[in-house]
Design an enzyme around this catalytic site. Sequence first.
Site, mmCIF file in Angstrom:
data_model
loop_
_atom_site.group_PDB
_atom_site.id
_atom_site.type_symbol
_atom_site.label_atom_id
_atom_site.label_comp_id
_atom_site.label_asym_id
_atom_site.label_seq_id
_atom_site.Cartn_x
_atom_site.Cartn_y
_atom_site.Cartn_z
ATOM 1 N N ASP A 1 0.682 -1.432 -0.351
ATOM 2 C CA ASP A 1 0.172 0.163 0.336
ATOM 3 C C ASP A 1 0.693 0.811 0.289
ATOM 4 O OD1 ASP A 1 -2.208 0.990 0.447
ATOM 5 O OD2 ASP A 1 -2.010 1.368 2.790
ATOM 6 N N LYS A 2 0.464 2.429 -0.531
ATOM 7 C CA LYS A 2 1.276 3.389 0.172
ATOM 8 C C LYS A 2 1.369 4.635 1.311
ATOM 9 C CE LYS A 2 0.816 7.584 -2.131
ATOM 10 N NZ LYS A 2 0.244 8.597 -1.366
ATOM 11 N N PHE B 1 -17.399 10.553 3.460
ATOM 12 C CA PHE B 1 -16.746 9.913 1.928
ATOM 13 C C PHE B 1 -17.471 8.584 1.513
ATOM 14 C CE2 PHE B 1 -13.291 8.503 0.260
ATOM 15 C CZ PHE B 1 -12.666 9.327 -0.312
ATOM 16 N N ARG C 1 -0.943 15.276 -1.539
ATOM 17 C CA ARG C 1 -2.317 14.617 -2.693
ATOM 18 C C ARG C 1 -2.633 15.745 -2.458
ATOM 19 N NH1 ARG C 1 -2.648 9.933 1.067
ATOM 20 N NH2 ARG C 1 -5.486 10.411 1.326
ATOM 21 N N LYS D 1 -7.346 -4.697 -5.397
ATOM 22 C CA LYS D 1 -5.965 -5.180 -4.792
ATOM 23 C C LYS D 1 -5.623 -6.290 -4.479
ATOM 24 C CE LYS D 1 -5.372 -1.056 -2.127
ATOM 25 N NZ LYS D 1 -4.362 0.063 -0.892
ATOM 26 N N ASP E 1 -6.595 -2.457 3.121
ATOM 27 C CA ASP E 1 -5.616 -3.889 2.050
ATOM 28 C C ASP E 1 -5.981 -4.875 2.794
ATOM 29 O OD1 ASP E 1 -4.195 -1.507 1.671
ATOM 30 O OD2 ASP E 1 -3.405 -0.517 3.715
#
Lengths: 1488, 325
Positions: free
Chosen positions: A427-428, A742, A809, A1005, A1029
């Site tokens: 993952d980042k 969100f 970002r 993913k 994740d």
Amino acid sequence: MEREPAAAAAEEPGPPGRRRRREGRMRTVRSNLQPPPGAEEPAGKGAPRRRLRGGAQHLADNRLKTTKYTLLSFLPKNLFEQFHRLANVYFVFIALLNFVPAVNAFQPGLALAPVLFILAVTAFKDLWEDYSRHRSDHEINHLGCLVFSREEEQYVNRFWKEIRVGDFVRLRCNETIPADILLLSSSDPDGLCHIETASLDGETNLKRRQVVRGFSELVSEFNPLTFTSIIECEKPNNDLTRFRGCIIHGNGKKAGLYKENLLLRGCTLRNTEAVVGIVIYAGHETKALLNNSGPRYKRSRLERQMNCDVLWCVLLLICMSLFSAIGHGLWVQRYQEKKSLFDVPESDGTSLSPVPAAVYSFLTMIIVLQVLIPISLYVSIEIVKVCQVYFINQDIELYDEETDSQLQCRALNITEDLGQIQYIFSDKTGTLTENKMVFRRCTVSGIEYSHDANAQRLARYQEADSEEEEVVPRGGSLPPRGAAGAHPSTRAAHQSQSSRAHRRMGSRAEARRVSMLTELTAFSSPMEKDVTPDPKLLEKVHECGRCLASARHQEHPLDHLSPELSDIFDFFIALTICNTVVVTSLDQPRQKVRVRFELKSPVKTIENFLRRFTPSRLTLGSSSVGSASVAAKSTPKASLLSTLANDGALLRLEERLGAGTPRLASNGYSSAADGWAAERSPTGSEPRAELRYEAESPDEAALVHAARAYSCALVGRLHDQVSVELPHLGRLTFELLHTLGFDSIRKRMSVVIRHPLTDEINVYTKGADSVVMDLLLPCSTDDARGRHQMKIRSKTQNYLNLYAVEGLRTLCIAKRVLSKEEYACWLQSHLEAESAVDNREELLFQSAIRLETNLHLLGATGIEDRLQDGVPETIAKLRQAGLQIWVLTGDKQETAVNIAHACKLLDHDEEVITLNAESQEACEALLDQCLRYVQSCSPQRTAGSLSVGFAPLCPPSEATASGPSLVIDGRSLAYALQKNLEDKFLFLAKQCRSVLCCRSTPLQKSMVVKLVRSKLKAMTLAIGDGANDVSMIQVADVGVGISGQEGMQAVMASDFAVPKFRYLARLLIVHGHWCYSRLANMVLYFFYKNTMFVGLLFWFQFYCGFSASAMIDQWYLIFFNLLFSSLPQLVTGVLDKDVTAGVLLAEPQLYQSGQNMEEYRPRTFWLNMADAAFQSLVCFFIPYLAYYDSDTDIFTWGTPITAVALFTFLLHLGIETKTWTWLNWTACGFSVILFFTVALIYNASCTTCYPPSNPYWTMQTLMGDPVFYSICLLAPVAALLPRLFFKALQGTLFPTPLQLGRQLARRSPGKFRAPRETSVRGHIPGEARTKPPGQRSINVAQAVSRDCGSRVSRGTWQPACSPEAGGEPSTVDMGVPRREGTLPDRLGSQPSRSSPPGPVAVEGCPGGSRMRPMSASRPAPLPSVFSVPGLSSLNWMSSLSLVGRLGSVLQFSRSSLPVDKHDGDFLPSSTPPGRDLCGSSGQTTDCF
Amino acid sequence: MAMNYNAKDEVDGGPPCPPGGTAKTRRPDNTAFKQQRLPAWQPILTAGTVLPTFFIIGLIFIPIGIGIFVTSNNIREIEGNVFMYYGLSNFYQNHRRYVKSRDDGQLNGDPSALLNPSKECEPYRRNEDKPIAPCGAIANSMFNDTLELFQVGNASDLMPITLKKKGIAWWTDKNVKFRNPPGTDPLEERFKGTTKPVNWVKPVYMLDSDEDNNGFINEDFIVWMRTAALPTFRKLYRLIERKSDLHPTLPAGRYYLNITYNYPVHSFDGRKRMILSTISWMGGKNPFLGIAYITIGSISFLLGVVLLVINHKYRNSSNTADITI
């Protein structure tokens, strides 16, 4: 769903038969305080009452019982479970076979001993585990809570385990919820309460729960005695997100129950003084426990391979037994008629005929040779793994000072998989980066505010990073001021509550979660908080404030602002309120400054209207001091929507619409204008510094902190209003109408507020730029205003691209002003959506989309997510280790690419293939094109190999060294993951050096991981930190969670949890390698040992008529494995280090030995077996010949053989052991001494026992015999000479990289200490840029020379990869090129030769002249692109050529020029044209 | 699992420690053991490091081998005590069921086992409803030839050579393991109620006239009961003690061996032999060990030379390689 309870209610008095049927699906809960239906007499005690009712349905009580056994059931149950393991069944079967007289080889009791020993050890372990579970259960069961007692007519303290379904439970603030409870009453005037579900789902924000409808109206204290309603609900299930049912009141009215009404066990009550509820599900029927699956069990790759070899051993065993049986049959046949003196007839005097004799012999041989399947193998492996886990846990270099956490191994049985990883999926955010969001810069209304001072401040943090972290070790979780605060009462409360929490947290997991939570509730470190404002912007903000302050009482105060200032004002308002951040102040209990709206939506009655404006509304609901001292967060979020629905807003809305919209404007909302003035009072005097912001995501916190730096401080948030303190204006209170939370599909969130100044209904939207930019109000180019808007947008887009290039970002902030009509219109559909029964989520989603259109762009922000320490170095190391690293991130492409550049995942001078396809066909065409291109770059790969498929045996490392990188976005990924394209995609990805998947969903993913895992048969590791994740972590062979900032979900799903990404290098390269090599060697040794031992017995069969006789005493035979020869191999298996940690880290390519399974592969296994056969021959025939034709007896001859075998084993282990510590010496010495001691004692203990050997005084006699010693010296040496010789030969002529590594360490022992210190323990300041120039050039040299090496090796390996060759490169092929590949590195680090790396590389390797800028030297594939249909979206091509150019440019310019500039030139053009409205940045200025 | 959490929980459950407080950290101990930094000897197996081993093995083994070989060969001279063996070939005394077919309790003189032998003795457990003593196949198949050795004198007269019957069994066997049934009665009485093994001519208490060598403690019997390891074996039959230091025990000359043939081996292709041998400190004559030591020593030495050559050749190249690359 609504219908079912209705039916239930209808047939309530129905016949019992129907009732029972219905109860199959539903559960009926009644108050325990009421007499049960049908039972006339009021039941006295709880138990009999329950039994009466229990006739209809059995309801679990709240006793927690995770133990598997009771005292009585332990033995049978445990044995039963142990016999699920096939090996145990096998061993017991063999042991039982001994009870059959015809075939028995050993004394039956003795034969059972080892099996019983193994079973007993396992049983003891299980018992111990069960006992600790029992203790923790006991602790939890004896937690106390308040339950309403019928007898005493009040709440009394009871243990958790005494709670029953139907009990009324009263919970106070911060108590843990003991069971699944239906909320009936809350001290909160709105009938709300907040719970924290961190222990269930890891989310640290507070969830809102609501009292069941119908009870919320109860003004007075809820009285359980009067509760006569009946609750119908679902059977217990494990769906945390769902609860349905209905409550039927005494008067026949019924109301639906939803998940908002249910308090789940394990959650913590927050922010609410007290609640009362009725228990619906208890104990093991609670959702929390139903979700609690047992520990993970994974089987490692090595173990799978080992099991396969165990099967081989079984086959071997059967073959040997069969051979022996046939031999015996023939032997019997030969001597049958001859009246041989040694023939023993059956008990009836007849001789056995050959065939049954052979059958008996077969069975007996199986018993005798059973040692071939090592009984202690599994136990030893378990022990070794536990020790390995212990050492990994204890490694001080995996300990993170900052978070005071070390690495946790959550899965015990896959340590060795760490040494075989081929693909890393990372993952980042939060994994590579710190997930500490820092506001970096912003643009408002097309004007960029660079925040230079802020940048400098961040740079300072960067430098002072280490000290900073020392000073604030907990990342600011507890601001010093607060901790030292002079509020003794608060502190005491805090402490007592904490210690109480400590006491109460019985289960380990719960305790852990709580601790994580306390660390995580506040994200913000000083670095994130103290944003330095840009002076220009600050000035504008103040000007704006001044303007407004002067014009605030006028009709339209905002109109007095210039458009720019208006945008700035809105921008900051949006930053401040468009989030779910909760404000708390540490020193004081959370003040509920509650404006007592009875309703969350427009006023229903005149009374309400009037009440809203009585002065008493302030501080009505403030809770008592101390009860809510802990910071808590309330998150209105989407749950607000349901609140609205519950209050029947729909009805009112319709009524209102009928009455006409003007009324809407004239009702209570206009009060807001004076509202903000009145509300300055009670809390306004608090010092600002005491405010703490608690956000769901760090981005939000960063933005709020940024806004606060501009004096727009969020000072209070309740579910229906937000208070903001503004410069010159003071406190403004915005009425919060809706929060559209969100989600990852919309990629944005919105709030709908009523603006107190203008009384307009505004929508503020904050979201990913790609989404928000598409949602903007289309502006005409006709008028000046429209053009201006266009210009602003293009500028903003420009800046956004710039931000992305910087790796920031980006978020766009936009606004929409709704007219009352629009709002009313939307509200109606929205409420309909909320009240919908079916696909409510879908409708709500649609509703949100309807709202978020025609936006007006305010500005954009750039938030920096800083790389974690040591990420580039770690990635470099991992890649050097031959690991292919894929980054799967949800971030946008540009950001991801730039982070990838920053962490050296992408080199600036390497090609990047960007795959952005708009359709399936385009994606296919692109893939084909890329494949052709990639293949043309590497001529060794023919196109044929694609059709052949992926040879899994080809080590992936060959492809990792060079090759382009692939960047693919989520949409293309979705296409590429289709069945028909996945092969192509995978093939392409396999050739790429690194792969970057942007904008990928959690599902994608996990799909990618699954694809690689299944198709390439590769070992995969997924690392991530967040809930998104989890699926990936679960799918991968090894899941690693980062115990970072985003809750515990990833950690809970993971096999290993590391504190920081950088520890991954040591975990894999050092510990993974060690674990793998240790375990592989131990398993091989095990097989060797047993085969060799069995070989001795087998050769003897040739001399005893294949009668399954054994010359080795049965005691030795049975305990040899278990006692005499087990300890040394365990010590070696735990402690052996083939290469030191320093060398492993300095030469990460040594890791490839694990990836290629060099230690343990079929060939090594069989070589090992062959060696075992040879050694057993030597160890058998030397004593044989030495005692040939002598008067020795069978067991006096067998004992030296046993001793010889022992010495041979130890010497063999000695050859295999690479590291001799005193423990190894002790273990070996212990083994020898133990053998002789046991033998001496055994041989002296009894004169008539132990038939048939009866070895009385045998050992003693032998020890006086020189032949014994000479055999013991000769045989092991003779047996091991070849092995030693070949080892030496191989070590000299064809050393493996590992051996070279060891030699390297030997030659320069001091050298490898230094790199370890710096790279692992020390914080390397800055990135590679700040390295001394010398080191830099070394890296280049290394990279280039490594390339050459691998290219050479690829050349030699190529034939091996073809299917005919069987895919097994021989060591000879492998060794030589490898040495060339690794030696350059060593040289590269020698300072004298490191200065001119170029020439060395060109001379050193044949293909060296073919250097990086591929596109320049190979233009051929590019024109062919144009023949591909569907070219419209093939913009990858341009990026491809651009990358090539860029690469060449950057090679010269990197040292002197800022990198960003070049990136900026190229990157925008790689974005898909369809996405940004105004085209790419290069053209933007021309267009407008 | 449990192990992982325990240590953490103690720290975790508590309140977050205020900064500066001397809180317990989870920092692992920095000890050599836990950090796997124990001082260690790390041998690397290359030609250079291993070749001394080979030379040492060679240098040690060859002299040992020569010593053993010489000792073994010297046995030829019939000096000192001479041991008289009988040898059997193709006799599988190590057969599994044969080996088991005995009752050590009975042989130890246990009265109950005497009358009720172990099941292992089947089918030689009882005969005609009487327990067999000694029971079992081993005892049943006892070698019962009689060997007598005579020296052929000058006038073809036969001078019997004294063959000592005692001292041929292990001391522990004779005195500890094997015992006659207890009692002071004559042996025959003590064995009352038992019958002789099927193949035997005489009952066990008539094996020898010497009370000390009769019954279970008859040394021929004891020797036989020690089952041979391999199908070709010898068993000690008699001792010929040397009479004086001056003369050889068995001087050169012609000897006459009188064999009372009772023991049928022809039926199963067996062979009988009689061996006369002295023993050295290494036991009986067996050249194998000496040869083996010499061979292994030589091989080791040779391999050492090979490694030396390789090391010599390779070290140069590897050294240069190290420098150039």
